[in-house]
Design an enzyme around this catalytic site. Structure first.
Site, PDB file in Angstrom:
ATOM      1  N   ALA A  79       0.802  -1.225   0.000  1.00  0.00           N
ATOM      2  CA  ALA A  79       0.000   0.000   0.000  1.00  0.00           C
ATOM      3  C   ALA A  79       0.831   1.269   0.000  1.00  0.00           C
ATOM      4  O   ALA A  79       0.287   2.362  -0.152  1.00  0.00           O
ATOM      5  CB  ALA A  79      -0.942   0.000   1.212  1.00  0.00           C
TER       6      ALA A  79
ATOM      7  N   ASP B 288       7.631  -4.742  -1.764  1.00  0.00           N
ATOM      8  CA  ASP B 288       8.877  -4.069  -2.148  1.00  0.00           C
ATOM      9  C   ASP B 288      10.109  -4.830  -1.662  1.00  0.00           C
ATOM     10  O   ASP B 288      11.202  -4.273  -1.600  1.00  0.00           O
ATOM     11  CB  ASP B 288       8.897  -2.630  -1.637  1.00  0.00           C
ATOM     12  CG  ASP B 288       8.789  -2.537  -0.121  1.00  0.00           C
ATOM     13  OD1 ASP B 288       8.626  -3.586   0.542  1.00  0.00           O
ATOM     14  OD2 ASP B 288       8.863  -1.408   0.412  1.00  0.00           O
TER      15      ASP B 288
ATOM     16  N   ASN C 106      13.232   1.443  -1.331  1.00  0.00           N
ATOM     17  CA  ASN C 106      12.598   2.723  -1.043  1.00  0.00           C
ATOM     18  C   ASN C 106      12.947   3.794  -2.064  1.00  0.00           C
ATOM     19  O   ASN C 106      12.279   4.821  -2.134  1.00  0.00           O
ATOM     20  CB  ASN C 106      12.993   3.212   0.356  1.00  0.00           C
ATOM     21  CG  ASN C 106      12.382   2.367   1.451  1.00  0.00           C
ATOM     22  OD1 ASN C 106      11.170   2.163   1.485  1.00  0.00           O
ATOM     23  ND2 ASN C 106      13.212   1.839   2.335  1.00  0.00           N
TER      24      ASN C 106
ATOM     25  N   LYS D 131       8.428  -9.980 -40.571  1.00  0.00           N
ATOM     26  CA  LYS D 131       7.276 -10.099 -39.680  1.00  0.00           C
ATOM     27  C   LYS D 131       6.252 -11.020 -40.336  1.00  0.00           C
ATOM     28  O   LYS D 131       5.901 -10.839 -41.505  1.00  0.00           O
ATOM     29  CB  LYS D 131       6.632  -8.740 -39.403  1.00  0.00           C
ATOM     30  CG  LYS D 131       5.435  -8.847 -38.465  1.00  0.00           C
ATOM     31  CD  LYS D 131       4.725  -7.516 -38.261  1.00  0.00           C
ATOM     32  CE  LYS D 131       3.534  -7.697 -37.330  1.00  0.00           C
ATOM     33  NZ  LYS D 131       2.748  -6.445 -37.193  1.00  0.00           N
TER      34      LYS D 131
ATOM     35  N   HIS E 295      20.631  -8.201 -47.194  1.00  0.00           N
ATOM     36  CA  HIS E 295      20.822  -6.758 -47.030  1.00  0.00           C
ATOM     37  C   HIS E 295      19.507  -5.991 -47.174  1.00  0.00           C
ATOM     38  O   HIS E 295      18.745  -6.220 -48.111  1.00  0.00           O
ATOM     39  CB  HIS E 295      21.787  -6.177 -48.087  1.00  0.00           C
ATOM     40  CG  HIS E 295      22.919  -7.065 -48.467  1.00  0.00           C
ATOM     41  ND1 HIS E 295      24.083  -7.131 -47.746  1.00  0.00           N
ATOM     42  CD2 HIS E 295      23.074  -7.935 -49.501  1.00  0.00           C
ATOM     43  CE1 HIS E 295      24.905  -7.997 -48.319  1.00  0.00           C
ATOM     44  NE2 HIS E 295      24.313  -8.499 -49.380  1.00  0.00           N
TER      45      HIS E 295
END
Length: 453
Positions: free
Chosen positions: A10, A102, A224, A348, A360
């Site tokens: 939190a 954390d 932190n 792609k 190339h």
């Protein structure tokens, strides 16, 4: 071993100087809190109660696919108050493990040791001995057993000399933890409800308190600020690099390697400096990955060389291939065995057949290319008409000369030749030669314009 987890997440993280909740800042490409969630899931946690506060919408969006119980801490009144927000969900007889969003590097082994050490009617807590314990709650013992934890601001000068400190991580049964949380008060220098006060409450009831140490202090270091995050990043990467070296992977410089996902390697793999691995990557035997390359969610087969500064994402590369330098393979790209793609080639959703080459300055998108094809420099598959994508199909043993535009949809038959400079808009039959060029003009006696002095 059955247990449930409370993850405290939190905090605002003011020292991060960010609009994003602290626990969403990434370590090895993944939010810190996700590392903690994954560790709990790997250990089989029955329930994960995630206590959140600042940036709740961002938290829920970032972790939308996580199976957690969201618990709101509207006011940040201390760690004890945070855990208490989740306490209505605790089962009386289950073990409750308290972790922190954390503190991302806590290991499964350490958590298992803590769960096993928890007395039936008491608490197990994780402590660590630090040369400089400044800022941490001190572990107060009386002739051996832990009797209390005193926070830095509430500690006496004598207590400040204690080097064993609290990590905040503990395990207790749901029934006991709910009772102890209900008895907390905020009569301290911070005016907060400390989770650490449950240790004294347990001691006052004559309950056993067991202390367990982590394998390494880095496991319990929190974040932190960005300096601490960078430190944990390097510690994590060093740990990953060590594992790979132990498995026989040759990292040319372990300090300049980033693993931000999972990597499966065969034997005799060599990875040069500044390589980044993301997502799930599989590398076969005798593969070389050149400096500065980025691999994400891809598969590289045996005896392939990835030359420097290539980017491969969502692609499959077969055996004995050569890629790069400066090649980009995007999702859906596939190189069959013995294929070659060179500098400044982009693919792609395209397949390059066995033994084919595009060495190339080429774009191959939405293309199916057969075996033994030569794709010259500057060839473009024009796959997009402004509204829809279209496919280019090239058969086996085709020669495509330099500077050609293949305007899809178009099909080129086996053995065809496309002359340099051709803009192809129609299908080509097997063995045909196609050339489309502007007429060549020669102008006799032409002189260049002279530069003005």
């Amino acid at each position: 071993m059955k247990f449930s987890t409370v993850i405290l997440a939190a905090g605002k993280g003011t020292r991060m100087h960010s609009n994003m909740p602290k626990v969403l800042h990434t370590l090895a490409g993944k939010p810190m809190v996700k590392h903690v969630i994954d560790t709990c899931n790997n250990l089989g946690a029955q329930n994960i109660h995630l206590v959140y506060g600042h940036g709740g919408d961002q938290m829920q969006q970032a972790l939308v696919n996580e199976n957690v119980n969201w618990v709101l801490q509207a006011q940040q009144l201390g760690t004890g108050h945070a855990v208490d927000q989740a306490s209505p969900h605790f089962q009386d007889d289950e073990k409750i493990l308290v972790l922190y969003g954390d503190v991302p590097l806590i290991s499964e082994d350490t958590i298992e040791s803590l769960l096993e050490a928890q007395p039936t009617d008491g608490i197990a807590l994780l402590t660590v001995v630090l040369e400089d314990p400044t800022g941490y709650g001190r572990i107060v013992r009386k002739r051996g057993p832990v009797v209390a934890i005193v926070e830095q601001k509430d500690a006496s000068e004598e207590q400040k000399l204690i080097k064993e400190v609290n990590t905040g991580v503990l395990v207790a049964t749901g029934r006991d933890l709910k009772r102890w949380l209900a008895g907390l008060n905020n009569n301290n220098a911070q005016g907060e409800y400390y989770l650490t006060d449950v240790i004294a409450a347990a001691h006052d009831e004559g309950r056993a308190v067991e202390a367990v140490h982590p394998s390494h202090s880095i496991e319990v270091e929190g974040v932190n600020d960005r300096i601490q995050l960078a430190r944990l990043e390097r510690a994590f990467q060093a740990r990953q690099a060590k594992k790979l070296l132990e498995q026989g992977v040759m990292l040319r410089d372990p300090a300049r390697f980033d693993l931000r996902g999972t990597l499966q390697c065969g034997s005799d793999v060599e990875i040069d400096v500044n390589v980044i691995i993301e997502g799930n990557v599989s590398i076969g035997n005798n593969v070389v990955i050149g400096a500065g390359s980025i691999l994400k969610d891809c598969e590289i087969d045996d005896n392939t060389v990835i030359r420097p500064y290539s980017v491969i994402e969502g692609a499959t590369v077969g055996e004995n291939c050569t890629v790069g330098p400066f090649t980009r393979l995007r999702p859906g790209a596939e190189l069959r065995d013995d294929a070659h793609v060179g500098n400044f080639v982009e693919m792609k959703n395209a397949r390059l057949g066995e033994g084919s080459k595009a060495n190339h300055l080429t774009y191959l998108g939405d293309a199916e290319i057969g075996k033994g094809v030569n794709v010259g420099a500057g060839v473009i598959t024009c796959n997009y008409d402004g509204a829809n994508k279209h496919k280019t199909v090239i058969g086996d043993d085709v020669f495509v000369g330099s500077d050609c535009q293949l305007v899809a949809p178009v099909t080129i038959g086996n053995g065809a030749t496309i002359g340099a400079g051709t803009t192809l808009t129609k299908n080509v039959a097997e063995g045909e030669l196609v050339i489309t060029r502007a007429p060549e003009r020669k102008i006799a006696g032409w002189q260049r314009p002279a530069k003005k002095k």
